[in-house]
Design an enzyme around this catalytic site. Structure first.
Site, PDB file in Angstrom:
ATOM      1  N   ARG A  47       0.805  -1.159  -0.030  1.00 55.14           N
ATOM      2  CA  ARG A  47      -0.189  -0.204  -0.063  1.00 55.14           C
ATOM      3  C   ARG A  47       0.850   1.390  -0.004  1.00 55.14           C
ATOM      4  NH1 ARG A  47      -2.411   4.331   1.739  1.00 55.14           N
ATOM      5  NH2 ARG A  47      -4.580   4.479   2.207  1.00 55.14           N
ATOM      6  N   GLU A  95      11.737  -6.454 -15.313  1.00 52.03           N
ATOM      7  CA  GLU A  95      10.224  -6.843 -15.219  1.00 52.03           C
ATOM      8  C   GLU A  95       9.867  -7.797 -13.877  1.00 52.03           C
ATOM      9  OE1 GLU A  95       7.965  -5.721 -17.704  1.00 52.03           O
ATOM     10  OE2 GLU A  95       9.637  -4.716 -17.991  1.00 52.03           O
ATOM     11  N   GLY A 101      11.566   3.755 -21.961  1.00 53.70           N
ATOM     12  CA  GLY A 101      11.524   4.585 -20.817  1.00 53.70           C
ATOM     13  C   GLY A 101      11.176   6.200 -21.181  1.00 53.70           C
ATOM     14  N   GLU A 158       3.197   6.287 -24.317  1.00 50.64           N
ATOM     15  CA  GLU A 158       4.849   6.662 -24.535  1.00 50.64           C
ATOM     16  C   GLU A 158       5.681   5.984 -23.439  1.00 50.64           C
ATOM     17  OE1 GLU A 158       6.006   9.442 -26.339  1.00 50.64           O
ATOM     18  OE2 GLU A 158       7.373   8.127 -26.141  1.00 50.64           O
ATOM     19  N   LYS A 188       3.811  -2.659 -22.364  1.00 49.35           N
ATOM     20  CA  LYS A 188       4.081  -3.230 -23.897  1.00 49.35           C
ATOM     21  C   LYS A 188       3.760  -4.574 -24.081  1.00 49.35           C
ATOM     22  CE  LYS A 188       7.552  -3.712 -20.886  1.00 49.35           C
ATOM     23  NZ  LYS A 188       8.353  -2.910 -19.962  1.00 49.35           N
ATOM     24  N   LYS A 212       8.585  -4.427 -27.547  1.00 46.84           N
ATOM     25  CA  LYS A 212       8.657  -3.077 -28.091  1.00 46.84           C
ATOM     26  C   LYS A 212       9.136  -2.678 -29.327  1.00 46.84           C
ATOM     27  CE  LYS A 212      10.638  -1.925 -23.052  1.00 46.84           C
ATOM     28  NZ  LYS A 212      11.949  -1.859 -22.458  1.00 46.84           N
ATOM     29  N   ILE A 226      12.532   8.234 -23.197  1.00 41.16           N
ATOM     30  CA  ILE A 226      12.673   8.456 -24.519  1.00 41.16           C
ATOM     31  C   ILE A 226      11.245   8.802 -25.349  1.00 41.16           C
ATOM     32  CG2 ILE A 226      13.832   7.882 -26.868  1.00 41.16           C
ATOM     33  CD1 ILE A 226      15.823   6.135 -25.503  1.00 41.16           C
ATOM     34  N   GLY A 261      15.390  -2.146  -9.523  1.00 33.32           N
ATOM     35  CA  GLY A 261      14.038  -2.017  -9.955  1.00 33.32           C
ATOM     36  C   GLY A 261      13.881  -1.926 -11.658  1.00 33.32           C
TER      37      GLY A 261
HETATM   38  N1  HSE Z   1      12.350  -4.354 -17.837  1.00 33.19           N
HETATM   39  C1  HSE Z   1      12.361  -2.986 -18.773  1.00 33.19           C
HETATM   40  C2  HSE Z   1      13.836  -2.879 -19.012  1.00 33.19           C
HETATM   41  C3  HSE Z   1      11.604  -1.960 -18.111  1.00 33.19           C
HETATM   42  O1  HSE Z   1      14.586  -3.570 -18.375  1.00 33.19           O
HETATM   43  O2  HSE Z   1      13.844  -2.073 -20.132  1.00 33.19           O
HETATM   44  C4  HSE Z   1      11.337  -0.845 -19.032  1.00 33.19           C
HETATM   45  O3  HSE Z   1      10.362  -1.048 -20.097  1.00 33.19           O
END
Ligand code: HSE
Length: 430
Positions: A47, A187, A132, A127, A103, A202, A134, A184
């Site tokens: 949360r 995925e 990310g 977008e 995506k 992508k 760009i 982070g």
């Molecule tokens: N897991 C993805 C990457 C996150 O590493 O590019 C961004 O789409």
């Protein structure tokens, strides 16, 4: 102008969207004249802190987000496919505009989702789904509308680029992956990153916009799972850097699409893209070549692009105009089978240090019409050597078959041998 928004998913990206909206409300009002009010937000496991999202706003129910009549725009930041599809189509059916960073769901069901958006007249912003921070989607949808594109290549996955950067410094694969997850970038299921799926999704989305085709399924994808830090070192000895390259070429016979770890010249711009950065090149008939560079993964850069879509859609709601051009996909352009893609190759065989091994391997390569431009033996331990082979321009199908045969020959190699294209990313380019 105050617009109510619902956010499905307040994890890595969604949490940052909430933070930006809270902290930057003054700036957004000053710059764009909009106030974005979070009316509902859902979370799954963690949360968000109550000072960011009070009890009356927070829920664990996705339906509450989609159905809240005050939510004029729904932001889908769940990841994954099924729940995300339900949220996106549910919102579009209610005439609400949707922003997504997902995506995977667009690559899987983009055709249906775009059709729903067209029918309802609602906007669909994505977008943040590609590369990310760009702004390539908005560039293609708004700025480069007069261009005919023939070529695209780039680095579209931050996790694997971060890992390759660490491996270049000698860090083993598994440690590099763990670090990317900790930061982070990866995925929720990191196999999507290391197997190249994320980059392929992508690439499929970009190809649809670049070449006016429905989102192509089955982009040929090879990940970095077979790579070792030794490959990176051997490639470097030959003057190359290994990058996970997403590549698209519009040929008369169709679209050549692939995501593969590729040896590119160490002097090429893409060889210098480090860590979780992405970079991409497009070539248009009028603009010539354009390069884009920026952070490709991580909550904050991705969230910033979600907010940019939000502001654009919010402003268009005020004016009653469409925020993005409505594009009608034409016929599916056929994909050139991967077997027909041609390039030189880097091959590496882990072999026992015995008499005649090189002869056996080069015989099988010759049987498949593969001509070598060089071969090097690198000592790994007392008994094992890495045999590195570079080929001349070759049909991919021939190389894959020959290596399969070599790997299947008893006692010849120690498992599945990496097959990596070599691409100078220049030759024959228009
Ligand atoms: N897991 C993805 C990457 C996150 O590493 O590019 C961004 O789409």
């Amino acid at each position: 102008l105050s617009i109510g928004i619902g956010i499905a998913g307040t994890g890595e990206v969604g949490g940052e969207v909430v933070r930006i909206l809270r902290q930057k409300s003054g700036l957004l009002m000053q710059r764009c004249g909009v106030e974005l009010e979070i009316v509902k937000a859902s979370y799954r496991s963690r949360r968000p802190p109550p000072d960011l999202l009070p009890d009356e706003v927070i829920t664990t129910s996705l339906d509450e987000v989609v159905e809240d009549p005050r939510a004029q725009i729904v932001v889908e930041l769940l990841g994954g496919i099924d729940d995300a599809y339900r949220v996106i189509t549910g919102a579009l059916q209610r005439g609400k505009s949707v922003i997504t960073a997902n995506k995977a769901v667009l690559a899987a069901h983009g055709g249906l989702i775009f059709a729903r958006a067209r029918e309802s007249g609602a906007a669909l912003g994505f977008e943040a789904a590609v590369a990310g921070a760009i702004p390539i989607i908005s560039s293609l949808r708004n700025s480069f509308v007069a261009e005919t594109f023939h070529r695209f290549y780039g680095i579209l996955n931050g996790t694997t680029n971060f890992m390759l950067s660490r491996m270049q410094e000698g860090m083993p694969y598994s440690e590099a992956l763990r670090l990317a997850q900790e930061k982070g970038y990866a995925e929720a299921d990191p196999s999507l990153d290391v197997e190249g799926t994320d980059a392929a999704q992508k690439l499929a989305l970009l190809s649809s916009l670049l070449f006016n085709t429905p989102i192509p399924p089955n982009v040929f994808t090879q990940g970095i799972t077979d790579l070792t830090e030794n490959d990176i070192r051997y490639a470097s000895d030959l003057g190359y850097t290994v990058k996970l390259i997403a590549s698209a070429r519009r040929l008369d016979e169709g679209l050549e699409l692939s995501v593969r770890p590729t040896l590119i010249p160490s002097g090429h711009e893409l060889a210098h893209i480090q860590n979780e950065y992405n970079a991409l090149f497009i070539k248009g008939d009028n603009i010539g070549q354009s390069m884009f560079y920026g952070l490709g993964a991580g909550g904050r850069p991705t969230a910033s692009m979600v907010v940019s879509d939000l502001v654009r859609v919010a402003r268009s709601l005020e004016k009653g105009t469409s925020s993005f051009p409505v594009f009608f996909n034409s016929e599916m352009i056929p994909l050139v089978p991967i077997e027909e893609h041609r390039s030189p190759f880097y091959l590496r065989f882990g072999v026992m240090d015995q008499v005649g091994i090189l002869a056996k391997i080069s015989t099988i390569l010759a049987e498949h019409g593969i001509s070598l431009s060089g071969a090097w033996a690198k000592t790994v331990s007392n008994n094992v050597i890495s045999l590195v082979v570079a080929t001349h321009q070759t049909r991919s199908g021939d190389v894959y078959q020959a290596v399969k045969k070599i790997d299947a020959s008893e006692g010849l190699t120690s498992g599945s041998s990496p097959v990596l294209p070599i691409n100078d990313l220049r030759n024959g380019e228009k």
